[in-house]
Write a protein that holds these residues in place. Structure first.
Motif, PDB file in Angstrom:
ATOM      1  N   LEU A 210       9.581  19.737 -65.414  1.00 35.92           N
ATOM      2  CA  LEU A 210       9.608  20.939 -64.584  1.00 35.92           C
ATOM      3  C   LEU A 210       8.239  21.602 -64.560  1.00 35.92           C
ATOM      4  O   LEU A 210       7.734  21.997 -63.498  1.00 35.92           O
ATOM      5  CB  LEU A 210      10.666  21.913 -65.110  1.00 35.92           C
ATOM      6  N   GLY A 211       7.621  21.749 -65.731  1.00 37.94           N
ATOM      7  CA  GLY A 211       6.303  22.361 -65.807  1.00 37.94           C
ATOM      8  C   GLY A 211       5.244  21.555 -65.071  1.00 37.94           C
ATOM      9  O   GLY A 211       4.387  22.117 -64.375  1.00 37.94           O
ATOM     10  N   LEU A 212       5.301  20.236 -65.203  1.00 37.06           N
ATOM     11  CA  LEU A 212       4.327  19.366 -64.540  1.00 37.06           C
ATOM     12  C   LEU A 212       4.394  19.512 -63.023  1.00 37.06           C
ATOM     13  O   LEU A 212       3.376  19.682 -62.348  1.00 37.06           O
ATOM     14  CB  LEU A 212       4.576  17.912 -64.942  1.00 37.06           C
ATOM     15  N   VAL A 213       5.609  19.466 -62.483  1.00 35.13           N
ATOM     16  CA  VAL A 213       5.795  19.580 -61.032  1.00 35.13           C
ATOM     17  C   VAL A 213       5.424  20.981 -60.551  1.00 35.13           C
ATOM     18  O   VAL A 213       4.724  21.149 -59.545  1.00 35.13           O
ATOM     19  CB  VAL A 213       7.253  19.247 -60.650  1.00 35.13           C
ATOM     20  N   ALA A 214       5.891  22.001 -61.262  1.00 34.86           N
ATOM     21  CA  ALA A 214       5.620  23.382 -60.854  1.00 34.86           C
ATOM     22  C   ALA A 214       4.126  23.688 -60.901  1.00 34.86           C
ATOM     23  O   ALA A 214       3.596  24.359 -60.013  1.00 34.86           O
ATOM     24  CB  ALA A 214       6.391  24.351 -61.741  1.00 34.86           C
ATOM     25  N   GLY A 215       3.440  23.210 -61.927  1.00 39.81           N
ATOM     26  CA  GLY A 215       2.002  23.425 -62.027  1.00 39.81           C
ATOM     27  C   GLY A 215       1.244  22.748 -60.904  1.00 39.81           C
ATOM     28  O   GLY A 215       0.301  23.318 -60.336  1.00 39.81           O
ATOM     29  N   PHE A 216       1.631  21.523 -60.576  1.00 38.82           N
ATOM     30  CA  PHE A 216       0.977  20.790 -59.485  1.00 38.82           C
ATOM     31  C   PHE A 216       1.159  21.518 -58.156  1.00 38.82           C
ATOM     32  O   PHE A 216       0.210  21.708 -57.393  1.00 38.82           O
ATOM     33  CB  PHE A 216       1.569  19.379 -59.389  1.00 38.82           C
ATOM     34  N   LEU A 217       2.396  21.949 -57.891  1.00 34.55           N
ATOM     35  CA  LEU A 217       2.681  22.650 -56.640  1.00 34.55           C
ATOM     36  C   LEU A 217       1.996  24.005 -56.587  1.00 34.55           C
ATOM     37  O   LEU A 217       1.576  24.466 -55.526  1.00 34.55           O
ATOM     38  CB  LEU A 217       4.195  22.817 -56.470  1.00 34.55           C
ATOM     39  N   ASP A 218       1.874  24.650 -57.735  1.00 35.03           N
ATOM     40  CA  ASP A 218       1.230  25.960 -57.780  1.00 35.03           C
ATOM     41  C   ASP A 218      -0.226  25.858 -57.357  1.00 35.03           C
ATOM     42  O   ASP A 218      -0.729  26.691 -56.601  1.00 35.03           O
ATOM     43  CB  ASP A 218       1.322  26.534 -59.196  1.00 35.03           C
ATOM     44  N   ALA A 219      -0.907  24.846 -57.838  1.00 34.31           N
ATOM     45  CA  ALA A 219      -2.324  24.679 -57.500  1.00 34.31           C
ATOM     46  C   ALA A 219      -2.515  24.206 -56.066  1.00 34.31           C
ATOM     47  O   ALA A 219      -3.407  24.679 -55.356  1.00 34.31           O
ATOM     48  CB  ALA A 219      -2.979  23.693 -58.460  1.00 34.31           C
ATOM     49  N   THR A 220      -1.681  23.289 -55.599  1.00 31.87           N
ATOM     50  CA  THR A 220      -1.851  22.750 -54.252  1.00 31.87           C
ATOM     51  C   THR A 220      -1.377  23.712 -53.172  1.00 31.87           C
ATOM     52  O   THR A 220      -1.912  23.716 -52.058  1.00 31.87           O
ATOM     53  CB  THR A 220      -1.089  21.425 -54.090  1.00 31.87           C
ATOM     54  N   GLY A 221      -0.384  24.540 -53.496  1.00 26.88           N
ATOM     55  CA  GLY A 221       0.167  25.450 -52.493  1.00 26.88           C
ATOM     56  C   GLY A 221      -0.305  26.876 -52.621  1.00 26.88           C
ATOM     57  O   GLY A 221       0.100  27.729 -51.834  1.00 26.88           O
ATOM     58  N   GLY A 222      -1.120  27.178 -53.646  1.00 32.30           N
ATOM     59  CA  GLY A 222      -1.573  28.549 -53.844  1.00 32.30           C
ATOM     60  C   GLY A 222      -0.510  29.433 -54.449  1.00 32.30           C
ATOM     61  O   GLY A 222      -0.661  30.640 -54.565  1.00 32.30           O
ATOM     62  N   GLY A 223       0.589  28.852 -54.861  1.00 31.62           N
ATOM     63  CA  GLY A 223       1.713  29.581 -55.447  1.00 31.62           C
ATOM     64  C   GLY A 223       2.876  28.625 -55.547  1.00 31.62           C
ATOM     65  O   GLY A 223       3.074  27.783 -54.674  1.00 31.62           O
ATOM     66  N   GLY A 224       3.648  28.713 -56.596  1.00 31.55           N
ATOM     67  CA  GLY A 224       4.758  27.783 -56.766  1.00 31.55           C
ATOM     68  C   GLY A 224       5.264  27.751 -58.191  1.00 31.55           C
ATOM     69  O   GLY A 224       6.371  27.269 -58.446  1.00 31.55           O
ATOM     70  N   TRP A 225       4.459  28.255 -59.126  1.00 29.86           N
ATOM     71  CA  TRP A 225       4.898  28.254 -60.520  1.00 29.86           C
ATOM     72  C   TRP A 225       6.179  29.072 -60.674  1.00 29.86           C
ATOM     73  O   TRP A 225       7.166  28.597 -61.235  1.00 29.86           O
ATOM     74  CB  TRP A 225       3.794  28.819 -61.421  1.00 29.86           C
TER      75      TRP A 225
END
Length: 313
Positions: free
Chosen positions: A140-155
């Motif tokens: 969960l953390g791995l996916v959320a962190g990746f999306l947070d950086a690529t989308g500007g928000g997502g964590w």
């Protein structure tokens, strides 16, 4: 100067919502920067640099008010940092136009689940207090962190509904733990952007403006989340998830709906959200009225004791 003041106010509002609901700082801030013409990578880098300070203050405030589970922070934060660094590196060279709507669709489903579960059933208690396994938190953390950086928000939008849906943590501890672990994500994403882009496209005055607004709002939000009943808080979070991702989907190339249709959908979503919040508040008040408080019980015992003493006299 006017722009900096507006950015500071935006950062204050975004952090107030993020610290209270466990999401929306990155999404709100990045959306504003993109609307101002900033390229996606620079917008995400600006937000994450500001988040280093805001998440540190927010985490300290949540810890002060007892809203943090440190085991969850470690188990989700470290993989989140790894995912954020990878995501920052990827965003520097790739577009996320396709991934955005797909993730919004997944998050919309989670939002509907969270809203309906908390509104109709209140805080799930059958698994409350049970430990969250590392095999669940790490991916969960791995996916959320990746999306947070690529989308500007997502964590927050990914982590908060997933932890709420598990039913093993109180909403205030979910929010406090997500906000605290986001510090690791912000640091890692910022390093990834700086290594990949350098300081190209960054306006440090904008970073400072976002940071100032967020620092003011962080302790207020951590205090506020303790006052909101779990049932109402869960309904509020679910509504934010649904409203945010509905907007993303309607504006995406996947649907490309007309303005009239979008208006009808928005009105329907907000009406249902308002109805759910009203129902949650009413049910909470009824539950509180039906359950005597320890102080009330103590008062009844004292009254009974006085009556027995008077009878003996």
């Amino acid at each position: 100067m006017r722009t900096l003041v507006l950015l500071a106010l935006a950062g204050l509002g975004a952090q107030l919502v993020d610290g209270s609901l466990g999401m929306a700082y990155g999404v709100t801030s990045t959306t504003l920067l993109l609307a101002m013409g900033t390229n996606p990578a620079a917008a995400s880098a600006t937000v994450h640099l500001a988040e280093i300070g805001t998440t540190l203050m927010s985490g300290a405030s949540h810890w002060r008010f007892g809203n943090v589970d440190w085991k969850v922070v470690a188990r989700i934060g470290v993989p989140g940092a790894v995912g954020a660094f990878l995501g920052a590196t990827v965003l520097s060279s790739l577009s996320t136009e396709t991934a955005g709507p797909l993730m919004s669709l997944i998050l919309l489903g989670l939002g509907v689940y969270v809203l309906s579960r908390f509104t109709l059933r209140g805080l799930p208690k059958e698994r409350l207090g049970q430990p969250l396994r590392k095999r669940f938190l790490s991916p969960l953390g791995l996916v959320a962190g990746f999306l947070d950086a690529t989308g500007g928000g997502g964590w927050g939008p990914v982590g908060t509904p997933a932890l709420l849906a598990s039913g093993r943590m109180e909403p205030r501890k979910v929010i406090g733990s997500i906000d605290t672990s986001e510090f690791l994500v912000a640091v890692s994403a910022s390093l990834g952007f700086l290594f990949s882009l350098g300081s190209q496209g960054l306006d440090w005055a904008w970073v400072a403006a976002f940071l100032l607004g967020g620092l003011i709002a962080a302790p207020i939000a951590a205090w506020l989340v303790r006052l909101v009943p779990p049932r109402v808080l869960g309904s509020a979070v679910g509504g934010v998830i649904i409203a945010t991702n509905t907007r993303t989907l309607l504006n995406s190339d996947w649907l490309a709906v007309s303005g009239a249709v979008s208006t009808v959908v928005y009105v329907t979503v907000y009406a249902l959200w308002a109805a759910a919040l009203t129902y949650s508040i009413r049910e909470h008040l009824q539950e509180r009225t039906a359950t005597p408080t320890p102080l009330g019980e103590a008062g009844e015992d004292a009254t009974g004791l006085d009556e027995r003493v008077a009878a003996r006299r």
